[in-house]
Scaffold this motif. Structure first.
Motif, PDB file in Angstrom:
ATOM      1  N   THR A   3       0.946  -1.223   0.184  1.00  0.00           N
ATOM      2  CA  THR A   3       0.056  -0.151  -0.069  1.00  0.00           C
ATOM      3  C   THR A   3       0.805   1.333  -0.012  1.00  0.00           C
ATOM      4  OG1 THR A   3      -0.168   0.201   2.510  1.00  0.00           O
ATOM      5  CG2 THR A   3      -1.698  -1.328   1.449  1.00  0.00           C
ATOM      6  N   LYS A  20      -9.986   2.327  -1.788  1.00  0.00           N
ATOM      7  CA  LYS A  20      -8.854   1.811  -2.434  1.00  0.00           C
ATOM      8  C   LYS A  20      -9.115   1.656  -3.885  1.00  0.00           C
ATOM      9  CE  LYS A  20      -7.852  -1.028   1.789  1.00  0.00           C
ATOM     10  NZ  LYS A  20      -8.120  -2.547   2.150  1.00  0.00           N
ATOM     11  N   VAL A  73      -7.281  -0.747  -6.585  1.00  0.00           N
ATOM     12  CA  VAL A  73      -6.573  -1.828  -6.264  1.00  0.00           C
ATOM     13  C   VAL A  73      -5.894  -2.209  -7.820  1.00  0.00           C
ATOM     14  CG1 VAL A  73      -6.606  -4.416  -6.079  1.00  0.00           C
ATOM     15  CG2 VAL A  73      -7.799  -2.692  -4.367  1.00  0.00           C
ATOM     16  N   ARG A 109      -0.753  -7.820  -3.952  1.00  0.00           N
ATOM     17  CA  ARG A 109      -1.993  -6.928  -3.994  1.00  0.00           C
ATOM     18  C   ARG A 109      -1.793  -5.568  -4.155  1.00  0.00           C
ATOM     19  NH1 ARG A 109      -7.825  -7.576  -3.049  1.00  0.00           N
ATOM     20  NH2 ARG A 109      -8.287  -5.565  -2.268  1.00  0.00           N
ATOM     21  N   GLU A 160      -2.399  -1.931  -3.666  1.00  0.00           N
ATOM     22  CA  GLU A 160      -3.590  -0.853  -3.204  1.00  0.00           C
ATOM     23  C   GLU A 160      -3.088   0.375  -2.853  1.00  0.00           C
ATOM     24  OE1 GLU A 160      -6.017  -4.181  -0.579  1.00  0.00           O
ATOM     25  OE2 GLU A 160      -4.911  -2.522   0.444  1.00  0.00           O
TER      26      GLU A 160
END
Length: 173
Positions: free
Chosen positions: A18, A158, A160, A167, A169
């Motif tokens: 993230t 978010k 994505v 993943r 984000e």
């Protein structure tokens, strides 16, 4: 149970990356930063962006039914994309992203800000160049009710970009 175990062994949970640590996520040679987001009802969106034709099909096809319109939430997200490679990069924001809300985990694909002006969601970037891009998340029927629209404005959103093997984000809050 054996099949679930086998799937989890073959495809373990993806590591989550993230923008919380350093303010951006890096993806395919670009640094992507969350700038801002706004949540609109359909009528608020039309007032804020009167020339935008993205959702004109609702009215053109005779679907402008007040109950339906009252159950629409539109999230406008602005990001900054910077090319950090030594070569040119072509970046298409909505092609890569899905919009997810927290804590309710509603999700939908990201759309270009405007079908008439796709440059708002696309960037051809030279090395070191950056550009602000805009995309939409559209939440309708069954997810959004008039009583929940105000609540939607306080949710975390978010974008994505990738689901596996990492993943990635971009968090807006």
């Amino acid at each position: 149970a054996v099949m679930i175990y086998r799937i989890n062994m073959i495809y373990p949970a993806a590591d989550v990356v993230t923008n919380e640590e350093n303010g951006y996520v890096e993806w395919y040679g670009c640094e992507i930063r969350a700038l801002e987001y706004d949540v609109y009802s359909y009528d608020e969106f039309k007032e804020a962006y009167p020339d935008n034709k993205t959702f004109s099909y609702i009215e053109e096809e005779g679907r402008y039914i007040q109950d339906y319109i009252d159950s629409v939430g539109i999230v406008v997200m602005k990001v900054n994309v910077k090319n950090v490679t030594d070569s040119s990069v072509y970046f298409v924001l909505p092609q890569h992203a899905e919009v997810v809300t927290e804590p309710l985990v509603w999700f939908n694909g990201a759309s270009p800000m405007s079908t008439d002006n796709p440059q708002e969601s696309v960037a051809a970037l030279a090395p070191g160049e950056d550009k602000d891009l805009v995309c939409l998340g559209f939440f309708a029927d069954g997810l959004v009710y008039p009583t929940k629209l105000d609540k939607m404005k306080s949710y975390e959103y978010k974008l994505v970009f990738s689901f596996y093997p990492k993943r990635i984000e971009l968090i807006f809050n």
